[in-house]
Design an enzyme around this catalytic site. Structure first.
Site, PDB file in Angstrom:
ATOM      1  N   CYS A   1       0.832  -1.205   0.000  1.00 45.60           N
ATOM      2  CA  CYS A   1       0.000   0.000   0.000  1.00 45.60           C
ATOM      3  C   CYS A   1       0.865   1.253   0.000  1.00 45.60           C
ATOM      4  CB  CYS A   1      -0.934  -0.011   1.203  1.00 45.60           C
ATOM      5  SG  CYS A   1      -2.022   1.435   1.294  1.00 45.60           S
TER       6      CYS A   1
ATOM      7  N   CYS B   1      -4.567  -3.855   6.835  1.00 40.26           N
ATOM      8  CA  CYS B   1      -5.332  -2.659   6.469  1.00 40.26           C
ATOM      9  C   CYS B   1      -6.722  -2.978   5.934  1.00 40.26           C
ATOM     10  CB  CYS B   1      -4.543  -1.826   5.464  1.00 40.26           C
ATOM     11  SG  CYS B   1      -3.841  -2.755   4.099  1.00 40.26           S
TER      12      CYS B   1
END
Length: 366
Positions: A101, A197
């Protein structure tokens, strides 16, 4: 940079990014915020976390008197992070989506978007630092060893670091909380987010089973004795203890069970007893998909320290050329526990993060 130059801060709704924005304002910078939506709401089983995060980010922006932009990177996240992770899980490996990410969303999509808004720099609430000398940039550990997040940022290179600020680099977390409360930030008491996440605090196996079919198979000792059944190799990681369901087996009173290996060909999960079982230890590893902060690899062989997982203490090692031109070998001074293919190994010299790579294979203790 001049203090009139625009800095766009990634406001997540959390206290770290809020204090990062506040400190930049106090230093006299022109600050704007940007809230990234990286996961679609209809893919969650519970309440809409994104709406809650956005509300917190907007409250912070209003309190600080700054503009808040919004950007939806969910499609890119699904393709470039989530789908990649699913492929890794299906292959029996354990990826690190937070590193992906940072590499592909926060310091690519977000950075590009911020630059298009006229920013000269972006800032986040990461606990890390940037050094600069003669136009060359280094990635530094955060001063707080308990919160240092340079491990998750090792893929950043010169192009990213030249546009990046980490205002929390020198602060311990309690001081960040203190500054947030003293300034009356509306989210000063919000607890830190935990977990992967896109999974958050939901049950890992239940979430992953929505995308990966369960494929039960035997749990075996290294000697071949079947002691249980697993639900699919994708749902387990090396060194794992919880969720094996092997407590209280007759004639096995040597201690807790741990995942030691995966036999993909036979769909077998290899388990051992005892936290320090030799099958859990590795003397070396091979890593590829290398990223070097300087833009080029250092001269090898090299003495350095490494982390093969987050929060691990630095481990001294020798870094050597690998079996292919794009790989390296890490030889540990002391055998390391639960070295896991798919995870990242990150290289350090002192406070400087040199870079890192993805663990491909490990060399077990003989």
């Amino acid at each position: 940079m001049g203090k009139t130059d625009k800095v766009v801060v990634g406001l997540s709704g959390g206290v770290d990014s809020a204090v990062a924005a506040m400190r930049l304002l106090e230093a006299g910078h022109h600050v704007e915020g940007l809230f990234m939506k990286n996961w679609e709401d209809d893919d969650t089983l519970t309440h809409c976390a994104a709406e809650e995060d956005l509300a917190e980010a907007q409250a912070v922006a209003d309190h600080l008197g700054i503009r808040l932009h919004r950007a939806n990177f969910a499609a890119r996240y699904r393709e470039q992070v989530f789908e990649v992770c699913l492929r890794e899980y299906r292959a029996g490996r354990t990826p690190n989506p937070d590193i992906l990410c940072n590499q592909r969303i926060k310091f690519r999509a977000f950075l590009d978007h911020a630059l298009s808004l006229g920013a000269s720099k972006v800032a986040t609430g990461h606990y890390a630092g940037v050094g600069e000398q003669g136009g060359r940039f280094t990635l530094l550990r955060g001063e707080d060893p308990h919160k240092d997040q340079s491990y998750f940022l090792y893929t950043l290179g010169q192009a990213q670091l030249r546009h990046s600020l980490f205002p929390l680099s020198e602060l311990p977390k309690p001081e960040v909380r203190r500054q947030a409360a003293a300034a009356g930030l509306p989210n000063h008491a919000r607890r830190d987010s935990t977990g992967i996440c896109f999974i958050g605090e939901r049950d890992f196996r239940a979430f992953l089973s929505r995308y990966i079919q369960r494929s039960p198979g035997p749990m075996e000792t290294p000697e071949g004795q079947v002691v249980g059944e697993h639900q699919g190799l994708a749902f387990y990681t090396l060194g794992q203890r919880r969720g094996l369901g092997l407590g209280g087996l007759p004639d096995h009173d040597e201690g807790a069970w741990y995942v030691a290996d995966k036999d993909m060909a036979r769909n077998a999960l290899i388990v051992v007893q005892g936290h320090a079982h030799p099958r859990l230890l590795s003397t070396a590893l091979v890593a590829d998909e290398l990223s070097w902060v300087a833009g080029a690899p250092p001269t090898l062989p090299l003495r350095c320290t490494v982390k093969s997982r987050y929060r691990q203490q630095d481990q001294p090692c020798a870094l050597e050329a690998g079996p292919s031109p794009t790989s390296v070998v890490v030889r540990f001074d002391t055998p390391q526990r639960a070295v896991t293919p798919g995870q990242s190994v990150v290289f350090y010299q002192g406070r400087v993060c040199l870079g890192g790579g993805i663990i491909q294979t490990r060399t077990p203790v003989e």
